[in-house]
Design an enzyme around this catalytic site. Structure first.
Site, PDB file in Angstrom:
ATOM      1  CG  ASP A 128      -0.548 -11.546  -7.216  1.00  0.00           C
ATOM      2  OD1 ASP A 128      -1.344 -10.794  -7.101  1.00  0.00           O
ATOM      3  OD2 ASP A 128       0.786 -11.240  -7.219  1.00  0.00           O
ATOM      4  CB  CYS A 158      -1.780  -5.933  -4.666  1.00  0.00           C
ATOM      5  SG  CYS A 158      -1.045  -7.154  -5.297  1.00  0.00           S
ATOM      6  CG  HIS A 211      -0.496  -2.988  -0.629  1.00  0.00           C
ATOM      7  ND1 HIS A 211      -0.521  -3.698  -2.008  1.00  0.00           N
ATOM      8  CD2 HIS A 211       0.587  -1.946  -0.867  1.00  0.00           C
ATOM      9  CE1 HIS A 211       0.618  -3.187  -3.027  1.00  0.00           C
ATOM     10  NE2 HIS A 211       1.119  -2.292  -1.982  1.00  0.00           N
TER      11      HIS A 211
END
Length: 492
Positions: A47, A86, A151
């Site tokens: 980010d 993401c 993730h």
């Protein structure tokens, strides 16, 4: 475990002098120079703002170690992700394929999905039929390691150790505190720190520093063989948490922007420790290093600045899609160069495989291309003429320097990025011929994709559009959205 204060002091010594008295003595570098394949290190931020590095022109952020990496290698001025959030972005990077081809179209955040999703919770992950960078490199004799954020699915079958990685130290989910959780019941399972498979134990100290120390250990333990190390920092993702001494370095800043600067300083220090260890171990000349980011800066909540780009994370404006990216490979990649052709994170898998002596063309279905022939001058032109992005009805296509934005609540827009990188002059009404051509190309690509395996609730489309409208004009200063909370699907 290394204590908090001692870990910080070791990192500073490592960065400054390339050694740390409590760590094992360094072996001679003779054996390391005999490696037939280069080591590969991917430093990955989370980010971060497009502007928020010294090598990107920031006068606020302090990133001396990454600035040095930029001077010693090549900087990419037009590097793109495959999605402005993401999870999907990482799926594209890991496979070298547009993630929409296998149904990973939307961010995989448990608790935020539509009730009609085929998959939810821990079941949302990178399909098992897809091979990762780690799979391909391990097959070529590499020792593979992942540190930090995964993730790509919380269920055991998606675990990094089952997706080509030999070592893992990090967390399976999308975000967590930088500090250790004192109550073992406090975090959800996917946000607990895990070593290997199922060995849960919280780190000590500040997580960005802890990941750097783990990276140094990995390099030292594997210096006799070629290795691939993916350091997947959660910095500078929310929550906005920083060390007091890092905050003290930015007394003229305040609020979230000060926290962002402190987190960035820690990210740069950690990257510096890893780069210094490569040098101290005699591996710097044998290692291909890439620094990149998973999507555009998340302006509303983490203090990012994406100038001169418009937009933020979760939007298809350039500020959501274009990222900082660096590559250093001594003797192979030019130093102090800026490469201005569009590239994509899709290109990392074929580039790494090419560097390792493999043949990316032998892998069916890749959307990326090796960048090495373009960087060494063996190929001219653009690695990609056309790039695509899609989430539901919203989509974008870049063809040469033309970019089409397809919206769900208004007519499409058309921009000439060569003359208007900030996307301020819509040319749709002036160039209907270009508009029609791009619509056809986009639709032809979409017909080859799988339907999403999971879908966010529709309300997040509305908030994404609100973000796009609020950050429609490029700004050199941070402008947050106090009315929006971090309990959002983009908080992971």
């Amino acid at each position: 475990m290394i204590g908090l204060v001692f870990a910080r002091s070791c990192l500073r010594v490592l960065v400054g002098f390339g050694l740390c008295s409590s760590l094992p003595a360094l072996a001679g570098d003779g054996d390391a120079t005999k490696l037939r394949k280069p080591n590969i290190v991917l430093l990955f931020a989370d980010d971060a703002g497009y502007r928020d590095f010294g090598f990107q022109g920031s006068r606020t952020m302090r990133t001396p170690h990454l600035d040095r990496l930029a001077r010693e290698g090549t900087r990419f001025s037009q590097a793109y992700v495959t999605d402005p959030t993401c999870g999907p972005s990482r799926a594209g990077l890991l496979t070298g394929r547009y993630q929409q081809r296998f149904g990973f179209e939307e961010n995989n955040v448990p608790g935020y999905m539509s009730a009609n999703s085929k998959l939810d919770g821990a079941e949302m992950g990178l399909p098992l039929a897809e091979r990762t960078i780690a799979d391909h490199l391990r097959a070529r004799g590499y020792r593979t390691g992942l540190l930090g954020k995964w993730h790509q699915g919380d269920a055991d079958r998606y675990h990094p150790l089952r997706r080509g990685f030999d070592e893992f130290y990090g967390f399976r989910g999308g975000s967590r505190s930088y500090w250790p959780y004192s109550d073992p019941l406090q975090p959800p399972p996917q946000n607990k720190m895990e070593r290997g498979f199922g060995n849960y134990r919280e780190h000590e100290g500040y997580l960005t520093d802890a990941l750097a120390m783990e990276a140094v250990s990995f390099i030292r333990r594997n210096r006799e063989r070629p290795f691939f190390l993916f350091v997947s920092f959660n910095a500078v993702h929310t929550p906005m948490e920083a060390l007091p001494e890092d905050l003290a370095a930015f007394r003229t800043l305040s609020g979230v922007r000060r926290l962002a600067a402190a987190q960035m300083l820690a990210l740069d220090r950690a990257s510096g420790a890893i780069l210094t260890e490569l040098m101290a171990s005699g591996l710097e000349g044998e290692t291909l290093v890439v620094f990149a980011n998973d999507n555009g800066g998340e302006v509303p909540h983490n203090g990012s600045v994406n100038y001169p780009l418009a937009g933020t994370k979760a939007t298809f404006l350039e500020g959501g899609l274009r990222i900082p990216m660096l590559m250093r490979w001594p003797g192979r990649v030019a130093t102090g160069r800026v490469y201005h052709q569009p590239v994509s994170l899709l290109d990392l898998l074929p580039t790494f495989l090419d560097a390792a002596g493999g043949d990316p063309s032998a892998i069916p279905g890749l959307d990326g291309t090796s960048l090495l022939p373009y960087l060494t001058g063996n190929k001219a032109g653009r690695p990609h003429r056309t790039l695509f992005w899609k989430r539901g009805a919203r989509a974008a296509i870049r063809d040469d320097d033309w970019k089409l934005l397809r919206h769900s609540d208004r007519p499409a827009e058309l921009f000439d990025l060569r003359r208007d990188v900030g996307e301020q002059r819509d040319l749709a009404s002036r160039r209907p011929d270009i508009l029609r051509m791009l619509f056809r190309k986009l639709f032809a690509w979409e017909t080859k994709l799988e339907r999403p395996l999971w879908m966010l609730r529709g309300e997040y489309d509305r908030s994404d559009i609100e973000w796009m409208d609020h950050y429609r004009t490029p700004s050199e200063t941070w402008r947050g959205l106090d009315s929006m909370q971090t309990t959002d699907a983009r908080a992971d």
